[in-house]
Design a protein around this motif. Structure first.
Motif, PDB file in Angstrom:
ATOM      1  N   CYS A   1       5.178  36.084  10.555  1.00 50.87           N
ATOM      2  CA  CYS A   1       5.638  34.878   9.876  1.00 50.87           C
ATOM      3  C   CYS A   1       7.095  35.051   9.473  1.00 50.87           C
ATOM      4  CB  CYS A   1       4.792  34.617   8.632  1.00 50.87           C
ATOM      5  SG  CYS A   1       5.309  33.160   7.697  1.00 50.87           S
TER       6      CYS A   1
ATOM      7  N   SER B   1      11.262  26.338   5.935  1.00 52.01           N
ATOM      8  CA  SER B   1      10.315  26.426   7.047  1.00 52.01           C
ATOM      9  C   SER B   1       9.552  27.743   7.011  1.00 52.01           C
ATOM     10  CB  SER B   1      11.019  26.278   8.396  1.00 52.01           C
ATOM     11  OG  SER B   1      11.855  27.394   8.637  1.00 52.01           O
TER      12      SER B   1
ATOM     13  N   HIS C   1       7.529  29.836  10.099  1.00 50.57           N
ATOM     14  CA  HIS C   1       7.172  29.866  11.519  1.00 50.57           C
ATOM     15  C   HIS C   1       6.208  31.010  11.767  1.00 50.57           C
ATOM     16  CE1 HIS C   1       7.342  29.326  15.797  1.00 50.57           C
ATOM     17  NE2 HIS C   1       7.512  30.636  15.914  1.00 50.57           N
TER      18      HIS C   1
ATOM     19  N   GLU D   1      -3.361  26.397  11.651  1.00 52.88           N
ATOM     20  CA  GLU D   1      -2.057  26.131  11.024  1.00 52.88           C
ATOM     21  C   GLU D   1      -2.181  25.044   9.960  1.00 52.88           C
ATOM     22  OE1 GLU D   1       1.767  23.585  12.256  1.00 52.88           O
ATOM     23  OE2 GLU D   1       1.309  25.182  13.686  1.00 52.88           O
TER      24      GLU D   1
ATOM     25  N   SER E   1       5.625  25.688  11.708  1.00 56.01           N
ATOM     26  CA  SER E   1       5.556  25.653  13.168  1.00 56.01           C
ATOM     27  C   SER E   1       4.861  26.917  13.657  1.00 56.01           C
ATOM     28  CB  SER E   1       6.956  25.554  13.773  1.00 56.01           C
ATOM     29  OG  SER E   1       7.735  26.670  13.388  1.00 56.01           O
ATOM     30  N   THR E   2       4.348  26.837  14.873  1.00 55.30           N
ATOM     31  CA  THR E   2       3.613  27.955  15.456  1.00 55.30           C
ATOM     32  C   THR E   2       3.931  28.086  16.934  1.00 55.30           C
ATOM     33  OG1 THR E   2       1.792  27.455  13.945  1.00 55.30           O
ATOM     34  CG2 THR E   2       1.319  28.964  15.727  1.00 55.30           C
ATOM     35  N   THR E   3       4.083  29.305  17.399  1.00 58.27           N
ATOM     36  CA  THR E   3       4.051  29.604  18.818  1.00 58.27           C
ATOM     37  C   THR E   3       2.883  30.554  19.022  1.00 58.27           C
ATOM     38  OG1 THR E   3       5.645  31.400  18.531  1.00 58.27           O
ATOM     39  CG2 THR E   3       6.506  29.288  19.264  1.00 58.27           C
TER      40      THR E   3
END
Length: 136
Positions: free
Chosen positions: A80, A91, A93, A116, A130-132
Motif C-alpha cells: 500500500c 490517495s 494505492h 477494495e 486504487s488497486t492494481t
C-alpha cells in the motif's frame, strides 16, 4: 470489538519526538518524529502505519472473498502506498500479487474490486483508493 493505541509527544513539532504503543504490544514505545514523517529520520510515522493497516485489512478481506468462492490461496501479497500532500492523505494505492489455484483473472479482478470497496479501512477513508492486481 474495540482496539486502541497510544501516542505520546514531547516538545515542538520539528524538534520534538514521540512514541507509539499498541494494545497488542507489537509496538511498544515505537519512535516517531518530524524527521521520520517528513524527511528520512529513524522511526515510523502515521502514514506508514495507515499503509500497513490498509494493506493488511484489504488482504484479509480479499482472502475471505476468494476462499468464500471456493478457491485455494497459495499467497496474497499487498503493498500500500499512501500519498500525503499539503497536509491531507490524497490517495491510497494497493498493489496486490496473488497465487490462487484455478481462479480466472476476471473472477480475481472482481474479487479485488469487491475487497477494495468493502474492507473496513477502505470504508474509513475519505480519499481516492486504487488497486492494481496481478495473478502469478
Amino acid at each position: 470489538m474495540k482496539r486502541h493505541a497510544t501516542a505520546v509527544w514531547t516538545g515542538s513539532l520539528k524538534e520534538g519526538a514521540g512514541h507509539l504503543s499498541t494494545q497488542s504490544g507489537i509496538l511498544v514505545n515505537a519512535q516517531y518524529s518530524y524527521k521520520s514523517r517528513f524527511e528520512e529520520g529513524i522511526g515510523t510515522n502515521p502514514e506508514e502505519l495507515v499503509a500497513a493497516a490498509h494493506s493488511g485489512c484489504f488482504t484479509m478481506q480479499l482472502s475471505a472473498y476468494v476462499t468464500g468462492d471456493g478457491f485455494e490461496i497459495e499467497s496474497i501479497e499487498t503493498k500500500c502506498d499512501i500519498d500525503l500532500l499539503e497536509g491531507k492523505i490524497v490517495s491510497s494505492h494497493l498493489a496486490v500479487t496473488a497465487k490462487i489455484k484455478d481462479i480466472s483473472n476476471e473472477t480475481f479482478q472482481e474479487l479485488v474490486t469487491k475487497a477494495e470497496l468493502n474492507c473496513p479501512i477502505s470504508k474509513l477513508f475519505n480519499t481516492e483508493i486504487s488497486t492494481t492486481a496481478t495473478l502469478v
